[in-house]
Design a protein around this motif. Structure first.
Motif, mmCIF file in Angstrom:
data_model
loop_
_atom_site.group_PDB
_atom_site.id
_atom_site.type_symbol
_atom_site.label_atom_id
_atom_site.label_comp_id
_atom_site.label_asym_id
_atom_site.label_seq_id
_atom_site.Cartn_x
_atom_site.Cartn_y
_atom_site.Cartn_z
ATOM 1 N N ILE A 198 0.705 -1.386 -0.155
ATOM 2 C CA ILE A 198 0.070 0.008 -0.192
ATOM 3 C C ILE A 198 0.773 1.427 -0.132
ATOM 4 O O ILE A 198 2.293 1.160 0.399
ATOM 5 N N GLY A 199 0.239 2.341 -0.699
ATOM 6 C CA GLY A 199 1.001 3.395 -0.700
ATOM 7 C C GLY A 199 0.517 4.706 0.107
ATOM 8 O O GLY A 199 -0.827 4.674 0.069
ATOM 9 N N ASN A 200 1.236 5.686 0.666
ATOM 10 C CA ASN A 200 0.615 6.643 1.409
ATOM 11 C C ASN A 200 -0.435 6.521 2.335
ATOM 12 O O ASN A 200 -1.464 6.940 2.675
ATOM 13 N N GLY A 201 -0.080 5.295 3.223
ATOM 14 C CA GLY A 201 -0.885 4.887 4.283
ATOM 15 C C GLY A 201 -1.357 5.853 5.337
ATOM 16 O O GLY A 201 -2.256 5.566 6.097
ATOM 17 N N GLY A 202 -0.236 6.617 5.678
ATOM 18 C CA GLY A 202 -0.403 7.518 6.757
ATOM 19 C C GLY A 202 -0.706 8.981 6.365
ATOM 20 O O GLY A 202 -0.991 9.787 6.912
ATOM 21 N N PHE A 203 -1.372 8.947 4.990
ATOM 22 C CA PHE A 203 -2.021 10.345 4.419
ATOM 23 C C PHE A 203 -0.838 11.309 4.810
ATOM 24 O O PHE A 203 -1.308 12.657 4.995
ATOM 25 N N GLU A 204 0.368 11.187 4.454
ATOM 26 C CA GLU A 204 1.454 12.273 4.738
ATOM 27 C C GLU A 204 1.548 12.908 3.199
ATOM 28 O O GLU A 204 2.466 13.942 3.281
ATOM 29 N N THR A 205 0.940 12.691 2.145
ATOM 30 C CA THR A 205 1.085 13.356 0.906
ATOM 31 C C THR A 205 -0.474 13.614 0.524
ATOM 32 O O THR A 205 -1.251 12.796 0.437
ATOM 33 N N PRO A 206 -0.906 14.890 -0.005
ATOM 34 C CA PRO A 206 0.117 15.841 0.117
ATOM 35 C C PRO A 206 0.401 16.623 1.155
ATOM 36 O O PRO A 206 -0.286 16.271 2.077
ATOM 37 N N VAL A 207 1.516 17.084 1.670
ATOM 38 C CA VAL A 207 1.641 17.948 2.749
ATOM 39 C C VAL A 207 1.172 19.131 2.725
ATOM 40 O O VAL A 207 0.783 19.890 1.966
ATOM 41 N N ILE A 208 0.356 19.227 4.012
ATOM 42 C CA ILE A 208 -0.388 20.684 4.384
ATOM 43 C C ILE A 208 -0.222 20.945 5.642
ATOM 44 O O ILE A 208 0.302 20.436 6.516
ATOM 45 N N THR A 209 -0.851 22.236 5.958
ATOM 46 C CA THR A 209 -0.911 22.662 7.149
ATOM 47 C C THR A 209 -2.438 22.918 7.612
ATOM 48 O O THR A 209 -3.094 23.627 6.647
ATOM 49 N N GLY A 210 -2.770 22.725 8.772
ATOM 50 C CA GLY A 210 -4.177 22.950 9.229
ATOM 51 C C GLY A 210 -5.196 21.916 8.528
ATOM 52 O O GLY A 210 -4.805 20.591 9.052
ATOM 53 N N GLN A 211 -5.998 21.836 7.630
ATOM 54 C CA GLN A 211 -6.808 21.319 7.010
ATOM 55 C C GLN A 211 -7.357 21.688 5.693
ATOM 56 O O GLN A 211 -7.216 22.764 5.426
ATOM 57 N N ALA A 212 -7.534 20.486 4.975
ATOM 58 C CA ALA A 212 -7.874 20.676 3.284
ATOM 59 C C ALA A 212 -8.792 19.789 2.876
ATOM 60 O O ALA A 212 -8.737 18.626 3.264
ATOM 61 N N TYR A 213 -9.733 20.243 2.128
ATOM 62 C CA TYR A 213 -10.911 19.115 1.462
ATOM 63 C C TYR A 213 -10.552 18.862 0.153
ATOM 64 O O TYR A 213 -10.014 19.708 -0.708
ATOM 65 N N TYR A 214 -10.735 17.690 0.017
ATOM 66 C CA TYR A 214 -10.655 16.962 -1.357
ATOM 67 C C TYR A 214 -11.880 16.421 -1.868
ATOM 68 O O TYR A 214 -12.518 15.587 -1.242
ATOM 69 N N ASP A 215 -12.397 16.623 -2.943
ATOM 70 C CA ASP A 215 -13.617 16.375 -3.517
ATOM 71 C C ASP A 215 -13.513 15.044 -4.378
ATOM 72 O O ASP A 215 -12.108 14.816 -5.018
ATOM 73 N N THR A 216 -14.369 14.529 -5.095
ATOM 74 C CA THR A 216 -14.471 13.306 -6.081
ATOM 75 C C THR A 216 -13.639 13.961 -6.981
ATOM 76 O O THR A 216 -13.582 14.828 -7.844
ATOM 77 N N GLY A 217 -12.670 12.917 -7.635
ATOM 78 C CA GLY A 217 -12.054 13.105 -8.665
ATOM 79 C C GLY A 217 -10.606 13.634 -8.429
ATOM 80 O O GLY A 217 -9.684 13.741 -9.354
ATOM 81 N N THR A 218 -10.245 13.861 -7.127
ATOM 82 C CA THR A 218 -8.924 14.398 -6.750
ATOM 83 C C THR A 218 -8.088 13.322 -6.310
ATOM 84 O O THR A 218 -8.485 12.165 -5.743
ATOM 85 N N GLY A 219 -6.576 13.437 -6.064
ATOM 86 C CA GLY A 219 -5.916 12.338 -5.421
ATOM 87 C C GLY A 219 -5.245 13.026 -4.097
ATOM 88 O O GLY A 219 -5.017 13.932 -3.709
ATOM 89 N N LEU A 220 -4.728 11.807 -3.254
ATOM 90 C CA LEU A 220 -4.047 12.093 -2.136
ATOM 91 C C LEU A 220 -3.001 11.109 -2.245
ATOM 92 O O LEU A 220 -2.915 9.849 -1.616
ATOM 93 N N GLY A 221 -1.976 11.268 -2.974
ATOM 94 C CA GLY A 221 -0.684 10.322 -3.345
ATOM 95 C C GLY A 221 -1.094 9.428 -4.056
ATOM 96 O O GLY A 221 -2.044 9.474 -5.040
ATOM 97 N N ALA A 222 -1.057 7.965 -3.365
ATOM 98 C CA ALA A 222 -1.553 6.826 -3.918
ATOM 99 C C ALA A 222 -3.233 6.659 -3.934
ATOM 100 O O ALA A 222 -3.754 5.787 -4.881
ATOM 101 N N TRP A 223 -3.712 7.541 -3.231
ATOM 102 C CA TRP A 223 -5.074 7.345 -3.005
ATOM 103 C C TRP A 223 -6.084 8.322 -4.132
ATOM 104 O O TRP A 223 -5.542 9.327 -4.338
ATOM 105 N N ASN A 224 -7.264 7.767 -4.491
ATOM 106 C CA ASN A 224 -8.117 8.506 -5.306
ATOM 107 C C ASN A 224 -9.469 8.785 -4.523
ATOM 108 O O ASN A 224 -9.984 7.913 -3.885
ATOM 109 N N VAL A 225 -9.989 9.871 -4.562
ATOM 110 C CA VAL A 225 -11.289 10.258 -3.777
ATOM 111 C C VAL A 225 -12.288 9.682 -4.844
ATOM 112 O O VAL A 225 -12.496 10.531 -5.857
ATOM 113 N N THR A 226 -12.937 8.860 -4.879
ATOM 114 C CA THR A 226 -13.962 8.357 -5.730
ATOM 115 C C THR A 226 -15.438 8.780 -5.378
ATOM 116 O O THR A 226 -16.362 8.388 -6.381
ATOM 117 N N ALA A 227 -15.525 9.196 -4.348
ATOM 118 C CA ALA A 227 -17.222 9.563 -4.122
ATOM 119 C C ALA A 227 -17.053 10.641 -2.853
ATOM 120 O O ALA A 227 -16.176 10.595 -2.057
#
Length: 220
Positions: free
Chosen positions: A42-71
């Motif tokens: 598995i990749g990016n299991g700790g959600f360390e990518t992308p690097v942010i400060t605070g918090q950030a929202y990711y909607d359907t169709g975006t990526g979090l390293g090896a993860w995809n937001v599918t819904a």
């Protein structure tokens, strides 16, 4: 004579057991000069990518390293955010602006069994008190699903109370897809972190994986 015959059989059983354990040891022991421990698929299991400060929202169709937001939508929590991670610097609320789903496809070895493990807590800033969701591994038409709940009663952003969720699947294809899904109404969902997929040890010549479980069943 009966006692003598019974004692005479025990060394044979012991020898078989020792042989089986030796076969497992040979398979799981690292080679000389090799890095210790299994190679995790598995990749990016700790959600360390992308690097942010605070918090950030990711909607359907975006990526979090090896993860995809599918819904839906998810909320990545970093340093300076509303709560600390279970491990590392970042974690994920599976409900961002609405309940979300993330997925990742990874390589597997046919016939090998794997344990999926992740840290689970819940967003304590709003209702419902009990957060719900599930983790699912899909291989073609074959699905292994683990439903989860987390009660935030008595928990705070400073004391998230992370627990460890686990389930096992056996590979029937060379690739599998892991999904983490929030089924919590609203925007205060399950918090997840430190997702790992660990290959289980196998015994050479016995044809069995140790700890096989939950092939097609739903695990609660």
């Amino acid at each position: 004579m009966t006692v003598t015959l019974t004692r005479g059989r025990r060394p044979a059983r012991l020898a078989t057991a020792v042989l089986a354990l030796s076969a497992c040891s040979v398979l799981t022991a690292p080679a000389a000069g090799a890095a210790s421990g299994p190679i995790l698929p598995i990749g990016n299991g700790g959600f360390e990518t992308p690097v942010i400060t605070g918090q950030a929202y990711y909607d359907t169709g975006t990526g979090l390293g090896a993860w995809n937001v599918t819904a839906g939508s998810v909320d990545l929590i970093g340093p300076g955010g509303p709560w600390p991670p279970a491990r590392g610097r970042q974690s994920l609320d599976l409900s961002g602006n609405r309940p979300g789903t993330i997925e990742q496809t990874f390589a597997t070895t046919v016939g090998r069994c794997y344990t999926v493990s992740f840290a689970l807590a819940g967003n304590t800033y709003g209702l419902p008190v009990v957060k719900t969701g599930y983790a699912k591994v899909t291989q073609g038409t074959l699905t292994t699903q683990k439903d989860f709940t987390f009660d935030t009663t008595g928990k705070t952003p400073q004391n998230m109370g992370y627990v460890r969720e686990r389930f096992t699947f056996c590979a029937r294809d060379s690739r599998a897809t892991l999904s983490l899904v929030s089924t919590t109404d609203g925007v205060y969902g399950p918090a997840v972190d430190d997702v790992v997929v660990i290959p289980r040890p196998r015994c050479i010549g016995i044809g069995l994986d140790i700890g096989v479980g939950g092939e097609t069943s739903r695990e609660d």
